[in-house]
Design an enzyme around this catalytic site. Structure first.
Site, PDB file in Angstrom:
ATOM      1  N   HIS A  22      -3.348 -24.819 -21.805  1.00 45.17           N
ATOM      2  CA  HIS A  22      -4.657 -24.505 -22.383  1.00 45.17           C
ATOM      3  C   HIS A  22      -4.569 -24.705 -23.893  1.00 45.17           C
ATOM      4  O   HIS A  22      -3.944 -23.914 -24.589  1.00 45.17           O
ATOM      5  CB  HIS A  22      -5.058 -23.075 -22.058  1.00 45.17           C
ATOM      6  N   ASP A  24      -6.329 -24.838 -27.240  1.00 48.28           N
ATOM      7  CA  ASP A  24      -7.506 -24.532 -28.048  1.00 48.28           C
ATOM      8  C   ASP A  24      -7.713 -25.587 -29.125  1.00 48.28           C
ATOM      9  O   ASP A  24      -6.792 -25.878 -29.888  1.00 48.28           O
ATOM     10  CB  ASP A  24      -7.343 -23.171 -28.719  1.00 48.28           C
ATOM     11  N   ASP A 146     -10.980 -20.030 -20.325  1.00 42.17           N
ATOM     12  CA  ASP A 146     -10.813 -19.060 -21.411  1.00 42.17           C
ATOM     13  C   ASP A 146     -12.111 -18.474 -21.976  1.00 42.17           C
ATOM     14  O   ASP A 146     -12.092 -17.354 -22.477  1.00 42.17           O
ATOM     15  CB  ASP A 146      -9.999 -19.702 -22.535  1.00 42.17           C
ATOM     16  N   HIS A 391     -14.591 -22.823 -27.920  1.00 40.17           N
ATOM     17  CA  HIS A 391     -14.834 -21.384 -27.722  1.00 40.17           C
ATOM     18  C   HIS A 391     -14.142 -20.496 -28.745  1.00 40.17           C
ATOM     19  O   HIS A 391     -14.237 -19.270 -28.641  1.00 40.17           O
ATOM     20  CB  HIS A 391     -14.483 -20.961 -26.288  1.00 40.17           C
TER      21      HIS A 391
END
Lengths: 925, 925
Positions: A22, A24, A146, A391
């Protein structure tokens, strides 16, 4: 490495190991710091190495799988790879060993993003994958593991983009507990009340363990779980213990279970993961020979989804959304709806600018990117907006230096667009005179207008119809002449500069007043106003303020065990502190152009109330900050509108700026809520509007950015404007949300709310166009002196204004000979008596200057022909609660009909060149 | 990846990048935890992944190089690799892309190890490399980048093993500063005063930056330095800045400089390192086109060494050693000389047991490893001893749980050896009766002797000549008959059990006395004693103690800013605290067998003074602990021997148990010392002996383990016995050195010092054999009752005892048909009038039961034929300070002559089988 034959087995429990990372697109570090692995002292994370390592490890065993999600990173990496590596990766993609999932430029935030920017960022990512890998690179599954709550509009968008399913990780802890118990972790989400079934139906799965591996099975370099120690000659042999622990996993509805084997920035050294998973698979499956009924395999979300589909079960139906998100009784992630209000506004304005930039690139042709003002492009801005949707970007949950980086990227993006826009306006107007943009009009700073005796103002209108906007230009004269292209005088007035604006702009400008007038520009075009000074003397200063009891602004103080932070809203008390029961009031001016009243609630909270000529909405311009913290209390400032409307517990908020959902205080449609936070637990995100209503009246508030809002009392609607906090909220960001302003004080934020009061059945007719006008702002540019003789002062790109229900969502150059266009029906079913009807547009007769040779309809993400879309079917076992809506058909190939809330995406061929071959060239006639 | 043509360039400054990892064979985690990457919460380190990753990365570019050092880890990894991986690795080794450096089982400690165990552990590692990779796997360079000070004997061993050079990282900070200034970081180390030149000459280089990369250039996953960011499209492009920073590196004597690119457990994700080094090489060398004279290349220590050799310069000469090591004015790493005294003793005893195990494996043939008592082996013990030599093992600088792991490994090793020894003694004696070993004789616990009325004791003598040892067996009778194999009575006596022994053994035994007598066994053989009880009544208890002023034991209290810890000795004051000026004294016994006096200095410090029949040395058995810490002070207990000897500032300490170096208080032979720690700065390691002397007398102390020692006053010699500390000393171990004992109190340590007082020119004749007898202890085993009739009660493996100057250092099975033997001249040149002479041994007439068919001489490490040894030559530009010693030649092929301090290594063929082909089969005649 040795790998057994890995596949599912229908007679066993199949455990799908999904190796994933994941990544970001900015959070504790900037996107480029994450890419390179820079600043590892903040967080160990380097995406370049993740992709290096995974590609390397995938080659070592054909059974291994990996999914990759964030195209912003993959794009950076791909650019630097050799032809040989690219060839290898392409093969891995073709063989399904590397699979792209989600595939947008980022994994967008769902609470604070606008659908326009979300569709753009998804398109940007999917376009790269499509151009690079073709059909095998098309993601089948949406993957928002997420984001902190899930918007129904996002689900609708994913469905329209052709995704077969959607997985996420976070939902309310009460909701999750219930779903685990009732085996409703997987469901069908019906994500629109307007769209024809099953257009917005999306199979949705909640992942069992967020997006992390089961406890004890994290084998990344960032984890400390025990590796599988299978050499009996060494100490601490633990194979039997690990296998036993693994077999204790929980079960879902089918005999398939998904295990996310990865987490934040994992797989930088993929060998650790794969080596141990190889062993896990080997030793667990070896037990099958002894009668075990567990089968472990490398898998991907799409493989897992396919198995669920084959199971042919009926699934529960979901029609509301997943807001707000709480991970514990006092931990509502409703603060970030408002966190970093200035960044949220800047992102929204940047979307408007990008649409303008895209449109002008199409309307003025190749000279826009290479013209008299140099080389310009829209790509930089597209990518900047792409990462800003992340996000931890527009959400406001990143570290301060990362927030600055997002803003800088948007500014750089706009700098590239500015050149494009200058070139474009030069092409369209025939004038290459220098053109000035004024970035700081919201604090009344614009050197040209402040000093010029005579100047022209170009107003570009990115909307498909003529809209009237008020403009306010900083000036130093007291009287001006404003004329339109026909030489007709326009009503204008100089109003004195408000005290709060003087405070905020500091020494960056020296205007004494603002010249206020209304502008209109033709659809998808521009017009020009000529402004000359008449009285070169300072405007009269404002009348003295008088104190009066008035509208109240309030503040929540935030200190407690779980403090408010970037993510979480946790007020000290259910009753906000009133900043001041009385406000100082200045009636600035009452004239035909504008009526203004300034209210001062405290030295750091003020508001201007305005009513413009010809506009029915009331504008509230709020200015908040620097929020004082010397008292040791963080503060979350709300504005609360108290009315006589009998709204009871109900209120309404939009989803990503589109469809509106009904909200009810202390209530969730899908489970029996135990409310633990009477304020924070009732906050919802609003992206462009919120309203309360009763039988007679509806008060609608249209906002200029995403914010948090609620209705705690009958007739009351509150909106959180700004937040400044003293503590981190323990969700990883590691900083208190206390944005610095200039000179070491806190950030001052300013914004606008537009209030309309209408009968409920008339409300949409007002707020829909009002919100579109707020989202797509006119672009103002200035030229000193009188325009040259041959300058074309007015232009429209459309043959006619679009019908009132139709919004031109996208007009963007796709490749040399084609453009991408999205037309949107901007009304929900049944919300407008006049507009909630099918409406038809003729694609060939749309543009005034572009010849459309062909049109092919595409999926919303523009990575698939519409006719090729063939999504998995799911059975809910229940009838639709509303009668199935039948969509109106297109009358002819060129005439396309839009049903309420429908968005249709077309690739238009403008010239028949070889570049059209990118995708199959299918003409409509 | 792209790599320019990488090689050295004589007209440029060549920067040798040496990618390496430093993998401690246990420290904060156990060796297997490090191998697997377990317990990463303690320290992130997983060697299996390092080797996976490096092999993977080396394949990606032929220019890349890597060195690997610790064979204990490589062996673990290799065992688990597929044939294909082994083939790839072999090719990388053959091409010099993966190079083994040092190559011992571990990187041994230099202060606290005995040369016998060091040679063994080196041999173990080198043998694995030789068998696995042949000549291309032979390390050319010794590499002790981490040990905390450097012993001359280590250098001598490396030279004799055929290494071309030696690099290390740590030396006294004053020494380093001077050498940097005078360009004497590289030198020729003449490591023996006895050996013929250039046998013990070793080119030695001090690495510029310890073993770390230059500041800012650490690109491992464990580092936070900025990666090279070379994509101009992304933020923070930093190529120019990095290149410039790199060019500011310091220069050495030649136009070559070595840069260690790696550190502790680095390269777990080798891609990070190589990717950035690739870029560094590319961008730095690209500047050559613009006139730069810097050439960067991937290299290895041996490549670098070869370039230095080609430079054909003269190098400074070094003849002393690099002890003690200080990294700052008050940071002398002299505490670890004594840290963990019990582990240090256990390691030393284990060496003795391993030699016995090795010898018996040879002497009794294949039945030793598979015989009446099951499967036994010496390999487990060899490997356990191999890891125990590590510089965080026997050094005492590991975490407590790791210290336990080393001890457990030694115990397991001995358990394997026990089976071998039982089998072997059964073969040699013809009796398969059960045989008992008593592990706890040092605390007088042995269930068999405590309860038996009659038993036999087998005494195995691992030395090449008959030696007499006193033995002490726990018993409950007051009078015993002890007879030898001829039935002759042996003088014996039961002495009451001392109070301190009663305290220490707690409830593990119940003996009331110790049966004391002298034993002798034939060379490399055993004899048997029969012991029967005569008086089955408790021995008389000891007489009442009387107080008297006597020998003083002292203690240093340790608390200060830089506290004492596992590594560092930093006493509070230069004057130690006297534990008690008076001691309680018990005169236990005065008899012909033994005279004993027990002294009590405090409840936790006691000492037994013994003089045995027929022995001239005085034995001091000290018992220290649990060291009390309730006063909040750590304590470091010393024993100080004050004499009338006019030693002035001089004293003498051995180096790894062999040659002796002269020490002088507050003085270093090679630089002008600024003494900053009057006590700690004068401590040196002793491994088997220390002495002070004047013209008439020499007091020599022979120790049972490695300890720290010094002479602070004229005539005084002090030895540190035990340490218990309250703080960590900030060198990484992260624990205070406070060893737990039983029942949550501190560890009790017990040991022996043997004191001899002789004329100086007679001293070696006494202390050399005394020390060998201390190092190689007799192995006692017991059988209950009377031996069976046909039992062979005595055996010797030699035809004759070895000459007094010759020590049988090694006798170990090499492969099926050959054995490894090392013969050592155990006297230095000129230290003994009678023994410091060449001595000749006939290899064919050595053994009584083994037929020697052939003998080939090898390098000391046994990985090269002696005649193939061809080391690089180095010029010091100075004449040897002593006349060049000429070694005596061998009189005939079978007769080998040993010169003082010489060790000769032979492979002896015992039967001509096919396994001899392992290395070329060269008979001497």
């Amino acid at each position: 490495p040795h790998n057994p034959d890995i596949s599912t087995n229908t007679s066993m429990l199949n455990v799908h190991l999904v190796p994933h990372t994941h990544d970001d697109v900015g959070w504790l570090k900037t996107v480029d710091q994450y890419y390179y692995g820079d600043r590892n002292n903040i967080q160990h994370a380097g995406v370049q190495y993740i992709l290096d390592s995974v590609i390397d490890q995938l080659q070592q065993d054909p059974a291994r799988r990996f999914i990759y999600v964030e195209t912003a990173f993959f794009y950076r990496w791909w650019k630097q790879q050799s032809q040989n590596t690219r060839r290898i990766v392409t093969q891995l993609v073709n063989e399904g060993r590397l699979e792209f999932i989600n595939g947008g430029w980022c994994m967008s935030d769902e609470a604070t993003t606008h659908y326009s920017a979300v569709i753009d960022q998804m398109t940007l990512g999917l376009q790269f994958l499509n151009e690079t890998f073709g059909e095998c690179g098309r993601p089948r599954v949406a993957w928002h593991i997420d984001p902190f709550g899930h918007a129904r509009e996002h689900a609708s968008i994913f469905a329209q983009m052709g995704y077969d399913g959607f997985f996420f990780g976070r939902l309310d802890y009460q909701d999750k507990a219930r779903r685990m118990k009732t085996k409703e972790m997987e469901m069908l989400w019906r994500a629109s009340e307007s769209l024809t079934l099953p257009l917005a139906d999306l199979f949705t799965g909640v992942l069992p363990n967020g997006y992390n591996p089961p406890e004890g099975f994290c084998w990344d370099q960032s984890c400390n779980d025990a590796p599988i120690r299978d050499d009996p000659d060494l100490e601490d042999y633990n194979v039997d213990e690990i296998v036993q622990r693994f077999l204790n996993a929980a079960f879902y509805k089918t005999n398939h279970i998904i295990m996310t084997m990865g987490s934040d920035f994992q797989y930088e050294n993929a060998n650790l993961w794969y080596k141990n998973m190889d062993k896990l698979i080997k030793y667990v499956n070896a037990l099958q020979a002894k009668g075990s009924k567990v089968n472990v395999l490398y898998s991907t979300p799409s493989c897992y989804l396919q198995e669920l589909n084959l199971a042919n079960l009926t699934w529960p139906l979901k029609t509301d959304d997943f807001f707000p998100y709480a991970d514990d009784a006092h931990d509502f992630w409703t603060g970030y709806f408002t966190s970093r209000p200035a960044l949220k506004l800047y992102e929204r304005l940047s979307n408007s600018r990008l649409q303008t930039c895209n449109q002008l690139e199409v309307l003025s042709g190749p000279k826009s990117t290479s013209g008299p003002f140099g080389e310009g492009d829209s790509d930089t801005m597209k990518r900047a907006m792409g990462v800003a949707q992340h996000h931890d970007a527009v959400s406001g949950t990143e570290k301060q230096h990362v927030a600055y980086d997002y803003a800088r990227r948007l500014a750089t993006g706009w700098a590239h667009c500015e050149v494009l826009v200058r070139n474009s306006l030069a092409v369209l107007s025939g004038s290459e005179s220098p053109r000035v943009f004024c970035e700081n009009l919201n604090i009344s700073v614009c050197p040209l207008t402040e000093s010029s005796q005579k100047f022209s103002m170009n107003v570009y209108n990115p909307l498909g119809r003529t809209v009237s906007w008020p403009v306010r230009l900083p000036v130093n004269g007291s009287l001006y002449s404003v004329t339109d292209t026909n030489g007709k005088a326009v009503n204008s007035q100089v109003v004195p500069l408000s005290k709060s604006t003087q405070q905020v702009r500091r020494n960056r400008g020296y205007a004494k007043g603002e010249l206020v007038f209304q502008v209109e520009a033709p659809p998808l075009g521009y017009t020009t106003y000529i402004i000359s000074i008449l009285k070169d003397e300072p405007p009269a200063s404002s009348p003295k303020p008088t104190a009066t009891r008035s509208i109240q602004n309030k503040v929540h103080a935030a200190e407690s065990r779980q403090p408010s932070g970037a993510y979480i809203f946790r007020p000290n008390s259910s009753d906000p502190f009133v900043i001041n029961k009385t406000a100082e009031i200045q009636i600035v001016t009452v004239s035909s152009t504008v009526q203004e009243v300034t209210q001062w609630f405290s030295p750091w909270v003020s508001q201007v109330v305005r009513l413009y000529e010809g506009h029915s909405e009331l504008e509230l311009e709020w200015t908040v900050g620097p929020v004082p913290i010397a008292d040791g209390l963080g503060k979350e400032v709300i504005t609360r509108l108290d009315t006589d409307i009998e709204s009871s517990d109900y209120f309404y908020t939009d989803s990503n700026g589109r469809e509106v959902l009904e909200r009810r205080k202390d209530y969730r449609p899908t489970w029996d809520l135990k409310q633990t936070e009477p304020i924070a637990g009732n906050y919802y995100p609003i992206n462009s509007r919120a309203y309360i209503k009763d039988d007679k009246h509806q008060l609608t508030v249209v906002t200029d950015r995403s914010q948090g809002a609620s209705s705690i009392y009958n007739g009351s609607l509150e909106i959180m404007l700004h937040r400044r906090l003293l503590y981190d909220d323990f969700r990883g960001v590691g900083e208190p949300l206390s944005e610095p302003g200039e000179f070491f004080d806190g950030l001052v934020a300013r914004g606008r709310l537009l209030l309309t009061l209408t009968p409920p059945n008339m409300a949409a007719d007002v707020h829909r166009p009002l919100a579109q006008g707020m989202v797509l702002q006119p672009l103002l540019s200035f030229q000193d002196g009188t325009p040259l003789a041959n300058t074309k002062l007015e232009f429209t790109g459309l043959q006619d204004a679009l019908p009132p229900a139709v919004h031109l969502l996208t007009l963007s150059q796709w490749d040399k000979d084609s453009v991408l266009i999205r037309l949107e029906h901007q009304y929900q079913a049944e919300e407008s008596k006049t507009h909630s009807q099918p409406v038809t547009v003729n694609l060939q007769k749309l543009f005034s200057t572009l010849e459309v040779l062909g049109a092919s309809e595409m999926s919303l993400g523009a990575n698939q022909w519409k006719e090729d879309m063939n999504r998995l079917q799911w059975n809910t076992g229940t009838k639709a609660s509303k009668p199935l809506l039948l969509s109106a058909k297109d009358p002819s190939p060129w005439e396309v009909t839009l049903n309420p809330m429908e968005i249709r995406t077309f690739l238009l061929q403008l010239a028949c060149g070889f570049s059209w071959k990118r995708v199959r060239c299918r003409f409509r006639d």
